[in-house]
Design a protein around this motif. Structure first.
Motif, PDB file in Angstrom:
ATOM      1  N   ASN A 158      -7.643   2.772   4.414  1.00 34.05           N
ATOM      2  CA  ASN A 158      -6.990   4.045   4.096  1.00 34.05           C
ATOM      3  C   ASN A 158      -7.937   5.045   3.433  1.00 34.05           C
ATOM      4  O   ASN A 158      -7.685   6.248   3.443  1.00 34.05           O
ATOM      5  N   LYS A 159      -9.018   4.550   2.850  1.00 35.16           N
ATOM      6  CA  LYS A 159      -9.983   5.446   2.199  1.00 35.16           C
ATOM      7  C   LYS A 159     -10.755   6.297   3.210  1.00 35.16           C
ATOM      8  O   LYS A 159     -11.266   7.359   2.854  1.00 35.16           O
ATOM      9  N   GLU A 186      -6.271  -1.192   1.975  1.00 32.22           N
ATOM     10  CA  GLU A 186      -6.654  -0.182   0.983  1.00 32.22           C
ATOM     11  C   GLU A 186      -8.000   0.449   1.334  1.00 32.22           C
ATOM     12  O   GLU A 186      -8.173   1.670   1.237  1.00 32.22           O
ATOM     13  N   SER A 246       0.863  -1.188   0.000  1.00 34.69           N
ATOM     14  CA  SER A 246       0.000   0.000   0.000  1.00 34.69           C
ATOM     15  C   SER A 246       0.895   1.232   0.000  1.00 34.69           C
ATOM     16  O   SER A 246       1.889   1.275   0.709  1.00 34.69           O
ATOM     17  N   THR A 247       0.559   2.209  -0.812  1.00 34.40           N
ATOM     18  CA  THR A 247       1.460   3.337  -1.021  1.00 34.40           C
ATOM     19  C   THR A 247       0.948   4.668  -0.480  1.00 34.40           C
ATOM     20  O   THR A 247       1.652   5.663  -0.537  1.00 34.40           O
ATOM     21  N   SER A 248      -0.271   4.705   0.023  1.00 34.46           N
ATOM     22  CA  SER A 248      -0.783   5.970   0.548  1.00 34.46           C
ATOM     23  C   SER A 248      -1.785   5.697   1.664  1.00 34.46           C
ATOM     24  O   SER A 248      -2.423   4.638   1.700  1.00 34.46           O
ATOM     25  N   GLY A 249      -1.912   6.659   2.579  1.00 34.68           N
ATOM     26  CA  GLY A 249      -2.844   6.507   3.678  1.00 34.68           C
ATOM     27  C   GLY A 249      -2.147   6.330   5.015  1.00 34.68           C
ATOM     28  O   GLY A 249      -0.917   6.270   5.107  1.00 34.68           O
ATOM     29  N   LYS A 250      -2.945   6.212   6.044  1.00 32.45           N
ATOM     30  CA  LYS A 250      -2.423   6.093   7.412  1.00 32.45           C
ATOM     31  C   LYS A 250      -1.674   4.783   7.615  1.00 32.45           C
ATOM     32  O   LYS A 250      -0.662   4.735   8.315  1.00 32.45           O
ATOM     33  N   THR A 274       0.388   1.398   6.181  1.00 37.09           N
ATOM     34  CA  THR A 274       1.217   0.867   5.103  1.00 37.09           C
ATOM     35  C   THR A 274       1.433  -0.627   5.341  1.00 37.09           C
ATOM     36  O   THR A 274       1.828  -1.030   6.433  1.00 37.09           O
TER      37      THR A 274
END
Length: 248
Positions: free
Chosen positions: A245-246, A242, A148-152, A154
């Motif tokens: 993180n949304k 994923e 996972s590359t983005s968000g709180k 990883t």
């Protein structure tokens, strides 16, 4: 192991120097960054050279220690803790058993460069593109795959390979073991948040317990997990992260 010819070293230095300005598309020259990129791949005595004819396994052996069965294309993402906006592309592969990057030169020689100043890269073969970042895993600095590359949150995968020798024994009516050597994948998942790594157990209840300090994330994870009959593996966990993180 053989010592790299001087001509080869000069060729690599020239190639990197000629392309140095491509490291930063803003036009600003990052002398230290460029210097360290070159150093990482051409430092005298800082790499081992050898010739790789194939990445396939020898007869009698199942599996492979390499990420790909052929050369992939590697691009640097982070050097000296700064993003690389436009990287040179290298022919490369990864020895997962040794956690080493292997780079191919123009004359076909393969070498393992020092990667002290490199924090991240992505590597592609065909339709498969993977991101690797450097992390401290249980006291060891190594490259791990970042799912996972983005968000709180990883999600990271420590892609380990263990070599197991044939141990077949014939006792007449009873046979035990296997009659072939094997490179066995033993991946370990880690969830990173706020700079802290937590090992991810591949069991539903234990995974949800990791998120007990974040009720919203836990609720989303539980909803996604309960909505599928897919096996609880790294792919399902990646999908769960994923979705979490949304909402962050």
């Amino acid at each position: 192991m053989k010592v790299a010819p001087l001509l080869f070293t000069a060729f690599v230095v020239f190639s990197y120097s000629a392309s140095a300005q491509s490291i930063d598309s803003t036009g600003a020259t990052r002398n230290t960054q460029i210097h360290n990129v070159v150093e990482s791949f051409t430092r005298p005595g800082g790499f081992n050279t050898f010739v790789v004819n194939t990445f396939t396994s020898p007869v009698g052996t199942v599996g492979s220690p390499y990420l790909f069965q052929k050369w992939g294309k590697l691009s640097l993402d982070s050097v000296d803790n700064q993003p690389v906006k436009k990287s040179i592309t290298y022919q490369a592969n990864i020895d997962l058993q040794k956690n080493q990057v292997i780079v191919k030169s123009g004359d076909g020689t393969a070498f393992t460069p020092t990667t002290d100043n490199i924090q991240g890269f992505h590597i592609q073969s065909g339709d498969t593109s993977l991101v690797f970042v450097k992390e401290n895993i249980e006291g060891v600095s190594k490259f791990v795959e970042q799912l996972s590359t983005s968000g709180k949150y990883t999600l990271l995968v420590d892609k380990q390979i263990v070599y197991e020798r044939a141990d077949y024994v014939d006792k007449g009516f009873v046979q035990t073991g296997k009659n072939y050597n094997e490179f066995v994948h033993k991946n370990t998942l880690y969830l990173k948040t706020n700079g802290t790594l937590q090992k991810v157990p591949l069991k539903r209840k234990q995974f949800l317990a990791l998120l007990q300090g974040d009720p919203k994330a836990q609720a989303v994870a539980k909803k996604v997990i309960n909505a599928t009959d897919d096996p609880f593996d790294e792919y399902l966990v990646a999908g769960v992260v994923e979705e979490i993180n949304k909402i962050q």
